[in-house]
Design a protein around this motif. Structure first.
Motif, PDB file in Angstrom:
ATOM      1  N   ILE A  43       0.684  -1.377  -0.021  1.00  0.00           N
ATOM      2  CA  ILE A  43      -0.069  -0.080   0.089  1.00  0.00           C
ATOM      3  C   ILE A  43       0.966   1.250   0.107  1.00  0.00           C
ATOM      4  CG2 ILE A  43      -1.596   1.312   1.523  1.00  0.00           C
ATOM      5  CD1 ILE A  43      -2.794  -1.376   2.021  1.00  0.00           C
ATOM      6  N   ASP A  44       2.095   1.321   1.105  1.00  0.00           N
ATOM      7  CA  ASP A  44       2.713   2.530   0.883  1.00  0.00           C
ATOM      8  C   ASP A  44       3.478   2.568  -0.622  1.00  0.00           C
ATOM      9  OD1 ASP A  44       2.169   2.534   3.640  1.00  0.00           O
ATOM     10  OD2 ASP A  44       3.943   1.729   4.286  1.00  0.00           O
ATOM     11  N   GLN A  45       3.832   1.458  -1.206  1.00  0.00           N
ATOM     12  CA  GLN A  45       4.352   1.464  -2.522  1.00  0.00           C
ATOM     13  C   GLN A  45       3.418   2.412  -3.427  1.00  0.00           C
ATOM     14  OE1 GLN A  45       7.562   1.337  -3.453  1.00  0.00           O
ATOM     15  NE2 GLN A  45       6.913   2.028  -5.628  1.00  0.00           N
ATOM     16  N   ARG A  46       2.188   1.739  -3.446  1.00  0.00           N
ATOM     17  CA  ARG A  46       1.196   2.191  -4.344  1.00  0.00           C
ATOM     18  C   ARG A  46       0.974   3.716  -3.998  1.00  0.00           C
ATOM     19  NH1 ARG A  46      -1.962  -1.556  -7.730  1.00  0.00           N
ATOM     20  NH2 ARG A  46      -1.046  -3.474  -7.233  1.00  0.00           N
ATOM     21  N   PHE A  47       1.092   4.184  -2.681  1.00  0.00           N
ATOM     22  CA  PHE A  47       0.562   5.544  -2.644  1.00  0.00           C
ATOM     23  C   PHE A  47       1.762   6.513  -2.816  1.00  0.00           C
ATOM     24  CE2 PHE A  47      -2.485   4.424   0.629  1.00  0.00           C
ATOM     25  CZ  PHE A  47      -3.691   5.154   0.295  1.00  0.00           C
ATOM     26  N   THR A  51       1.473   9.401  -5.457  1.00  0.00           N
ATOM     27  CA  THR A  51       2.215  10.817  -5.343  1.00  0.00           C
ATOM     28  C   THR A  51       3.033  11.073  -6.431  1.00  0.00           C
ATOM     29  OG1 THR A  51       1.954  10.181  -2.794  1.00  0.00           O
ATOM     30  CG2 THR A  51       3.619  12.059  -3.470  1.00  0.00           C
ATOM     31  N   ALA A  52       3.854  10.175  -6.689  1.00  0.00           N
ATOM     32  CA  ALA A  52       5.012  10.564  -7.826  1.00  0.00           C
ATOM     33  C   ALA A  52       4.131  11.232  -9.167  1.00  0.00           C
ATOM     34  CB  ALA A  52       5.638   9.520  -8.208  1.00  0.00           C
ATOM     35  N   ARG A  53       3.129  10.357  -9.490  1.00  0.00           N
ATOM     36  CA  ARG A  53       2.233  10.666 -10.670  1.00  0.00           C
ATOM     37  C   ARG A  53       1.522  12.018 -10.297  1.00  0.00           C
ATOM     38  NH1 ARG A  53      -1.166   5.861 -13.050  1.00  0.00           N
ATOM     39  NH2 ARG A  53      -1.397   7.465 -14.607  1.00  0.00           N
ATOM     40  N   PHE A  54       0.973  12.271  -9.330  1.00  0.00           N
ATOM     41  CA  PHE A  54       0.338  13.565  -9.117  1.00  0.00           C
ATOM     42  C   PHE A  54       1.266  14.716  -8.914  1.00  0.00           C
ATOM     43  CE2 PHE A  54      -3.322  11.598  -6.779  1.00  0.00           C
ATOM     44  CZ  PHE A  54      -4.208  11.790  -7.741  1.00  0.00           C
ATOM     45  N   LEU A  57       1.821  15.339 -12.539  1.00  0.00           N
ATOM     46  CA  LEU A  57       0.778  15.989 -13.009  1.00  0.00           C
ATOM     47  C   LEU A  57       0.735  17.466 -12.784  1.00  0.00           C
ATOM     48  CD1 LEU A  57      -1.942  15.733 -14.676  1.00  0.00           C
ATOM     49  CD2 LEU A  57      -3.083  15.188 -12.374  1.00  0.00           C
ATOM     50  N   ALA A  58       0.977  17.523 -11.380  1.00  0.00           N
ATOM     51  CA  ALA A  58       1.187  19.104 -10.959  1.00  0.00           C
ATOM     52  C   ALA A  58       2.072  20.032 -11.759  1.00  0.00           C
ATOM     53  CB  ALA A  58       1.566  19.045  -9.439  1.00  0.00           C
ATOM     54  N   ALA A  59       3.164  19.232 -11.899  1.00  0.00           N
ATOM     55  CA  ALA A  59       4.484  20.386 -12.778  1.00  0.00           C
ATOM     56  C   ALA A  59       3.760  20.435 -14.038  1.00  0.00           C
ATOM     57  CB  ALA A  59       5.570  19.619 -12.769  1.00  0.00           C
TER      58      ALA A  59
END
Length: 111
Positions: A43-47, A51-54, A57-59
């Motif tokens: 679950i931590d890895q998925r989060f 987070t990396a994808r977000f 996306l934010a950049a």
């Protein structure tokens, strides 16, 4: 013939059964803890992946926002420039029309 079962035999069997049950229960608890730790890591890895994808996306959204902002400012400047050029051309057209009219009148007065 089989020997009769005594109370002590029954107590010993019950204690042995309790010990076996405790061992099984402890093993089940250990397996459950291992499973929970493995699940937690996944679950931590998925989060972390989310987070990396977000972050990516934010950049990208920030970059697009900067483009839109820059484009808006450029468009506003271009509109201002176009209006000033239009005003200048209108003034030149008016001057040319006035000069043409004056020239026409001068030519008529000469005739």
């Amino acid at each position: 013939m089989a020997e009769p079962v005594t109370k002590d035999d029954l107590n010993a069997a019950v204690e042995r059964l309790i010990e076996l049950t405790k061992d099984d229960l402890n093993a089940a608890v250990e397996r459950l803890i291992d499973l929970m730790q493995a699940s937690s890591a996944r679950i931590d890895q998925r989060f972390d992946d989310i987070t990396a994808r977000f972050d990516n996306l934010a950049a990208r959204v920030d970059r697009h926002g900067a483009f839109i902002n820059t484009g808006g400012r450029w468009t506003a400047k271009m509109n201002g420039w176009a209006e000033s050029v239009d005003s200048a051309l209108e003034e030149k057209d008016r001057q040319i029309a006035d000069l043409s009219e004056r020239l026409r009148r001068l030519e008529e007065d000469r005739k």
